[in-house]
Design an enzyme around this catalytic site. Structure first.
Site, PDB file in Angstrom:
ATOM      1  N   TYR A   1       0.843  -1.203   0.000  1.00 22.77           N
ATOM      2  CA  TYR A   1       0.000   0.000   0.000  1.00 22.77           C
ATOM      3  C   TYR A   1       0.871   1.244   0.000  1.00 22.77           C
ATOM      4  O   TYR A   1       1.967   1.240   0.582  1.00 22.77           O
ATOM      5  CB  TYR A   1      -0.851   0.061   1.267  1.00 22.77           C
ATOM      6  CG  TYR A   1      -2.015  -0.888   1.327  1.00 22.77           C
ATOM      7  CD1 TYR A   1      -3.220  -0.578   0.711  1.00 22.77           C
ATOM      8  CD2 TYR A   1      -1.920  -2.081   2.031  1.00 22.77           C
ATOM      9  CE1 TYR A   1      -4.304  -1.438   0.791  1.00 22.77           C
ATOM     10  CE2 TYR A   1      -2.996  -2.951   2.116  1.00 22.77           C
ATOM     11  CZ  TYR A   1      -4.182  -2.625   1.492  1.00 22.77           C
ATOM     12  OH  TYR A   1      -5.248  -3.480   1.570  1.00 22.77           O
TER      13      TYR A   1
ATOM     14  N   HIS B   1      -7.139  -9.029  -1.855  1.00 26.15           N
ATOM     15  CA  HIS B   1      -8.468  -8.458  -1.605  1.00 26.15           C
ATOM     16  C   HIS B   1      -8.522  -7.001  -2.021  1.00 26.15           C
ATOM     17  O   HIS B   1      -7.503  -6.316  -2.083  1.00 26.15           O
ATOM     18  CB  HIS B   1      -8.836  -8.581  -0.118  1.00 26.15           C
ATOM     19  CG  HIS B   1      -7.879  -7.854   0.780  1.00 26.15           C
ATOM     20  ND1 HIS B   1      -6.694  -8.415   1.210  1.00 26.15           N
ATOM     21  CD2 HIS B   1      -7.902  -6.609   1.295  1.00 26.15           C
ATOM     22  CE1 HIS B   1      -6.051  -7.550   1.964  1.00 26.15           C
ATOM     23  NE2 HIS B   1      -6.749  -6.439   2.025  1.00 26.15           N
TER      24      HIS B   1
ATOM     25  N   HIS C   1     -10.664  -3.552  -0.831  1.00 24.41           N
ATOM     26  CA  HIS C   1     -11.566  -2.969   0.166  1.00 24.41           C
ATOM     27  C   HIS C   1     -12.639  -2.151  -0.539  1.00 24.41           C
ATOM     28  O   HIS C   1     -12.345  -1.453  -1.520  1.00 24.41           O
ATOM     29  CB  HIS C   1     -10.791  -2.040   1.104  1.00 24.41           C
ATOM     30  CG  HIS C   1      -9.747  -2.733   1.933  1.00 24.41           C
ATOM     31  ND1 HIS C   1      -9.981  -3.157   3.224  1.00 24.41           N
ATOM     32  CD2 HIS C   1      -8.463  -3.076   1.652  1.00 24.41           C
ATOM     33  CE1 HIS C   1      -8.885  -3.728   3.700  1.00 24.41           C
ATOM     34  NE2 HIS C   1      -7.942  -3.692   2.770  1.00 24.41           N
TER      35      HIS C   1
HETATM   36 FE   LIG Z   1      -6.018  -4.629   2.922  1.00 18.61          FE
END
Ligand SMILES: [Fe+2]
Length: 233
Positions: free
Chosen positions: A103, A155, A157
Protein backbone atom coordinates in the site's frame (compact mmCIF):
# COMPACT_ATOMS: atom_id res chain seq x y z
CA UNK A 1 -41.32 3.53 9.44
CA UNK A 2 -39.42 1.45 11.96
CA UNK A 3 -40.07 -1.65 9.89
CA UNK A 4 -38.28 -0.39 6.81
CA UNK A 5 -34.92 -1.52 8.10
CA UNK A 6 -35.37 -4.54 10.31
CA UNK A 7 -32.73 -5.36 12.90
CA UNK A 8 -32.84 -9.05 12.12
CA UNK A 9 -31.42 -10.81 9.12
CA UNK A 10 -27.80 -9.77 8.91
CA UNK A 11 -26.55 -13.10 10.19
CA UNK A 12 -23.48 -12.67 8.01
CA UNK A 13 -22.13 -9.99 10.35
CA UNK A 14 -18.91 -11.17 11.97
CA UNK A 15 -18.83 -10.82 15.77
CA UNK A 16 -17.02 -7.72 17.01
CA UNK A 17 -14.66 -10.01 18.95
CA UNK A 18 -12.78 -12.63 16.89
CA UNK A 19 -9.76 -13.47 19.10
CA UNK A 20 -7.81 -15.06 16.22
CA UNK A 21 -7.90 -11.61 14.62
CA UNK A 22 -5.83 -10.01 17.32
CA UNK A 23 -6.75 -6.37 17.01
CA UNK A 24 -10.43 -7.14 17.66
CA UNK A 25 -9.49 -8.05 21.25
CA UNK A 26 -8.82 -4.40 22.06
CA UNK A 27 -11.33 -2.88 19.64
CA UNK A 28 -14.40 -4.87 20.57
CA UNK A 29 -16.85 -3.58 23.20
CA UNK A 30 -16.20 -4.89 26.71
CA UNK A 31 -19.70 -4.03 27.96
CA UNK A 32 -23.14 -5.03 26.69
CA UNK A 33 -24.34 -2.97 23.75
CA UNK A 34 -26.97 -0.29 24.32
CA UNK A 35 -29.78 -0.76 21.83
CA UNK A 36 -30.78 2.61 20.43
CA UNK A 37 -34.40 2.89 19.24
CA UNK A 38 -34.79 3.28 15.51
CA UNK A 39 -36.34 6.53 14.37
CA UNK A 40 -37.33 8.23 11.16
CA UNK A 41 -33.88 9.77 10.96
CA UNK A 42 -32.46 6.43 9.85
CA UNK A 43 -34.12 6.79 6.47
CA UNK A 44 -34.23 10.57 6.22
CA UNK A 45 -30.74 11.43 7.45
CA UNK A 46 -28.22 13.05 5.13
CA UNK A 47 -26.38 10.83 2.69
CA UNK A 48 -22.92 11.67 1.49
CA UNK A 49 -22.87 13.45 -1.82
CA UNK A 50 -21.02 12.30 -4.91
CA UNK A 51 -21.42 15.16 -7.33
CA UNK A 52 -17.69 15.39 -7.82
CA UNK A 53 -17.09 11.78 -8.93
CA UNK A 54 -15.61 11.81 -12.42
CA UNK A 55 -15.93 8.89 -14.87
CA UNK A 56 -12.16 8.38 -14.93
CA UNK A 57 -12.01 7.67 -11.20
CA UNK A 58 -13.26 4.13 -11.84
CA UNK A 59 -10.06 3.29 -13.74
CA UNK A 60 -7.14 2.84 -11.33
CA UNK A 61 -4.75 2.06 -14.20
CA UNK A 62 -4.98 5.57 -15.69
CA UNK A 63 -4.14 7.79 -12.77
CA UNK A 64 -0.46 8.33 -13.59
CA UNK A 65 1.84 8.86 -16.56
CA UNK A 66 2.33 5.14 -17.17
CA UNK A 67 0.43 1.95 -16.53
CA UNK A 68 0.84 0.07 -13.26
CA UNK A 69 2.62 -3.27 -13.09
CA UNK A 70 0.51 -6.36 -12.63
CA UNK A 71 -2.43 -8.28 -13.97
CA UNK A 72 -5.05 -5.88 -15.36
CA UNK A 73 -8.57 -6.77 -14.20
CA UNK A 74 -12.12 -5.49 -14.57
CA UNK A 75 -14.43 -5.82 -11.59
CA UNK A 76 -18.10 -5.22 -12.22
CA UNK A 77 -21.46 -6.05 -10.70
CA UNK A 78 -24.60 -4.67 -9.18
CA UNK A 79 -25.48 -3.17 -5.83
CA UNK A 80 -28.71 -4.65 -4.47
CA UNK A 81 -30.90 -3.97 -1.45
CA UNK A 82 -32.21 -6.66 0.85
CA UNK A 83 -35.16 -7.25 -1.47
CA UNK A 84 -32.85 -7.88 -4.43
CA UNK A 85 -33.68 -4.55 -6.02
CA UNK A 86 -30.88 -2.60 -7.72
CA UNK A 87 -29.58 0.43 -5.84
CA UNK A 88 -28.91 3.16 -8.40
CA UNK A 89 -26.87 6.31 -7.94
CA UNK A 90 -24.91 5.11 -4.92
CA UNK A 91 -21.26 5.81 -4.22
CA UNK A 92 -18.73 2.95 -4.15
CA UNK A 93 -15.17 3.66 -3.04
CA UNK A 94 -12.39 1.08 -3.29
CA UNK A 95 -8.81 0.89 -2.05
CA UNK A 96 -6.19 -1.81 -2.44
CA UNK A 97 -2.49 -2.60 -2.44
CA UNK A 98 -0.53 -2.87 -5.67
CA UNK A 99 0.31 -6.07 -7.53
CA UNK A 100 3.32 -6.65 -5.26
CA UNK A 101 1.24 -6.44 -2.10
CA UNK A 102 2.24 -2.93 -1.00
CA UNK A 103 0.00 0.00 0.00
CA UNK A 104 0.98 3.61 -0.40
CA UNK A 105 0.81 4.28 3.31
CA UNK A 106 3.52 5.20 5.78
CA UNK A 107 2.62 2.37 8.14
CA UNK A 108 3.05 -0.20 5.35
CA UNK A 109 6.73 -1.07 5.51
CA UNK A 110 6.40 -4.47 3.85
CA UNK A 111 9.58 -4.78 1.72
CA UNK A 112 7.77 -5.05 -1.59
CA UNK A 113 8.12 -2.32 -4.24
CA UNK A 114 5.84 0.66 -4.51
CA UNK A 115 4.56 1.31 -8.02
CA UNK A 116 4.90 4.93 -9.18
CA UNK A 117 1.96 4.34 -11.53
CA UNK A 118 -0.46 2.99 -8.96
CA UNK A 119 -2.18 4.78 -6.09
CA UNK A 120 -4.76 2.10 -5.35
CA UNK A 121 -7.92 4.17 -4.78
CA UNK A 122 -10.96 4.69 -6.97
CA UNK A 123 -14.61 5.71 -6.90
CA UNK A 124 -17.70 5.16 -8.98
CA UNK A 125 -21.43 5.81 -8.75
CA UNK A 126 -23.87 3.03 -9.71
CA UNK A 127 -25.96 3.64 -12.80
CA UNK A 128 -29.73 3.44 -13.18
CA UNK A 129 -29.58 -0.38 -13.00
CA UNK A 130 -27.41 -0.38 -9.87
CA UNK A 131 -24.42 -1.42 -11.97
CA UNK A 132 -20.79 -0.44 -11.41
CA UNK A 133 -17.43 -1.23 -13.00
CA UNK A 134 -13.81 -0.67 -12.01
CA UNK A 135 -10.61 -1.29 -13.96
CA UNK A 136 -7.55 -1.99 -11.82
CA UNK A 137 -4.75 -4.52 -11.29
CA UNK A 138 -5.07 -7.64 -9.20
CA UNK A 139 -3.74 -6.88 -5.69
CA UNK A 140 -1.00 -9.07 -4.24
CA UNK A 141 -1.01 -10.94 -0.95
CA UNK A 142 0.79 -9.19 1.90
CA UNK A 143 2.09 -10.10 5.37
CA UNK A 144 0.39 -8.42 8.34
CA UNK A 145 1.99 -9.79 11.53
CA UNK A 146 -1.27 -10.87 13.16
CA UNK A 147 0.44 -14.16 13.97
CA UNK A 148 3.49 -16.08 12.77
CA UNK A 149 3.64 -16.18 8.96
CA UNK A 150 0.34 -14.32 8.58
CA UNK A 151 -0.53 -13.30 4.99
CA UNK A 152 -3.73 -11.68 3.79
CA UNK A 153 -5.45 -13.24 0.78
CA UNK A 154 -5.59 -10.86 -2.20
CA UNK A 155 -8.47 -8.46 -1.60
CA UNK A 156 -9.99 -5.14 -2.55
CA UNK A 157 -11.57 -2.97 0.17
CA UNK A 158 -14.96 -1.45 -0.60
CA UNK A 159 -17.07 1.22 1.06
CA UNK A 160 -20.70 1.82 0.08
CA UNK A 161 -23.18 4.27 1.48
CA UNK A 162 -26.41 3.01 -0.07
CA UNK A 163 -29.62 4.98 0.35
CA UNK A 164 -29.38 5.60 4.13
CA UNK A 165 -27.12 5.46 7.17
CA UNK A 166 -28.30 1.93 7.91
CA UNK A 167 -27.16 0.63 4.55
CA UNK A 168 -23.53 1.69 5.03
CA UNK A 169 -21.25 -1.23 4.20
CA UNK A 170 -17.49 -1.51 4.46
CA UNK A 171 -16.23 -4.87 3.24
CA UNK A 172 -13.50 -6.71 1.37
CA UNK A 173 -13.78 -8.59 -1.90
CA UNK A 174 -11.64 -11.71 -2.38
CA UNK A 175 -10.65 -13.72 -5.45
CA UNK A 176 -11.72 -17.31 -6.21
CA UNK A 177 -9.51 -20.20 -5.14
CA UNK A 178 -7.11 -18.24 -2.94
CA UNK A 179 -4.95 -20.72 -0.98
CA UNK A 180 -4.73 -18.31 1.96
CA UNK A 181 -8.44 -18.43 2.87
CA UNK A 182 -8.14 -21.17 5.53
CA UNK A 183 -5.39 -19.24 7.34
CA UNK A 184 -6.93 -15.75 7.36
CA UNK A 185 -8.67 -14.72 10.61
CA UNK A 186 -10.36 -11.76 8.90
CA UNK A 187 -12.09 -14.00 6.32
CA UNK A 188 -12.88 -16.53 8.98
CA UNK A 189 -14.32 -13.98 11.38
CA UNK A 190 -17.36 -14.45 9.14
CA UNK A 191 -18.26 -17.82 10.59
CA UNK A 192 -20.98 -18.85 8.13
CA UNK A 193 -19.45 -20.61 5.10
CA UNK A 194 -22.14 -19.42 2.70
CA UNK A 195 -21.69 -15.85 3.89
CA UNK A 196 -17.92 -16.13 3.34
CA UNK A 197 -18.61 -17.17 -0.25
CA UNK A 198 -20.50 -13.91 -0.75
CA UNK A 199 -17.23 -12.04 -0.21
CA UNK A 200 -15.57 -13.84 -3.14
CA UNK A 201 -15.95 -12.50 -6.66
CA UNK A 202 -16.62 -14.81 -9.62
CA UNK A 203 -14.40 -15.10 -12.66
CA UNK A 204 -16.51 -13.91 -15.59
CA UNK A 205 -15.56 -14.66 -19.18
CA UNK A 206 -18.27 -12.25 -20.37
CA UNK A 207 -16.51 -9.40 -18.61
CA UNK A 208 -13.05 -10.59 -19.66
CA UNK A 209 -11.72 -8.60 -22.61
CA UNK A 210 -9.55 -10.41 -25.20
CA UNK A 211 -5.92 -9.31 -25.19
CA UNK A 212 -6.74 -6.83 -22.40
CA UNK A 213 -8.01 -7.87 -18.98
CA UNK A 214 -9.55 -10.66 -16.90
CA UNK A 215 -13.07 -9.94 -15.74
CA UNK A 216 -14.70 -10.61 -12.39
CA UNK A 217 -18.28 -10.24 -11.24
CA UNK A 218 -19.10 -9.11 -7.72
CA UNK A 219 -22.68 -8.30 -6.72
CA UNK A 220 -22.99 -6.48 -3.41
CA UNK A 221 -26.07 -6.85 -1.18
CA UNK A 222 -26.34 -4.08 1.38
CA UNK A 223 -28.55 -5.71 4.02
CA UNK A 224 -30.72 -8.69 4.84
CA UNK A 225 -30.29 -12.47 4.82
CA UNK A 226 -28.24 -12.41 1.59
CA UNK A 227 -26.10 -9.45 2.68
CA UNK A 228 -22.45 -9.18 1.71
CA UNK A 229 -20.69 -9.59 5.08
CA UNK A 230 -19.13 -6.40 6.46
CA UNK A 231 -15.45 -6.10 7.24
CA UNK A 232 -14.66 -7.29 10.77
CA UNK A 233 -11.97 -4.60 10.95
FE1 LIG B 1 -6.02 -4.63 2.92
Amino acid sequence: MNDIYSRAGDAADPPSLSPEYRSTVLRSPSRPLVIIPQTLSEITGPVYGHSDVLPGEADLTRQHAGEPQGERIIVQGRVLDEGGRPVPNTLIEIWQCNAAGRYIHETDQHPAPLDPNFTGAGRVVTDDRGHYQFTTVKPGAYPWRNHHNAWRPAHIHLSLFGPSFLTRLVTQMYFPGDPLFPFDPICNAVTDAKARERMICRFDLETTKPEWALGYNFDIVLRGPAATPPDSD
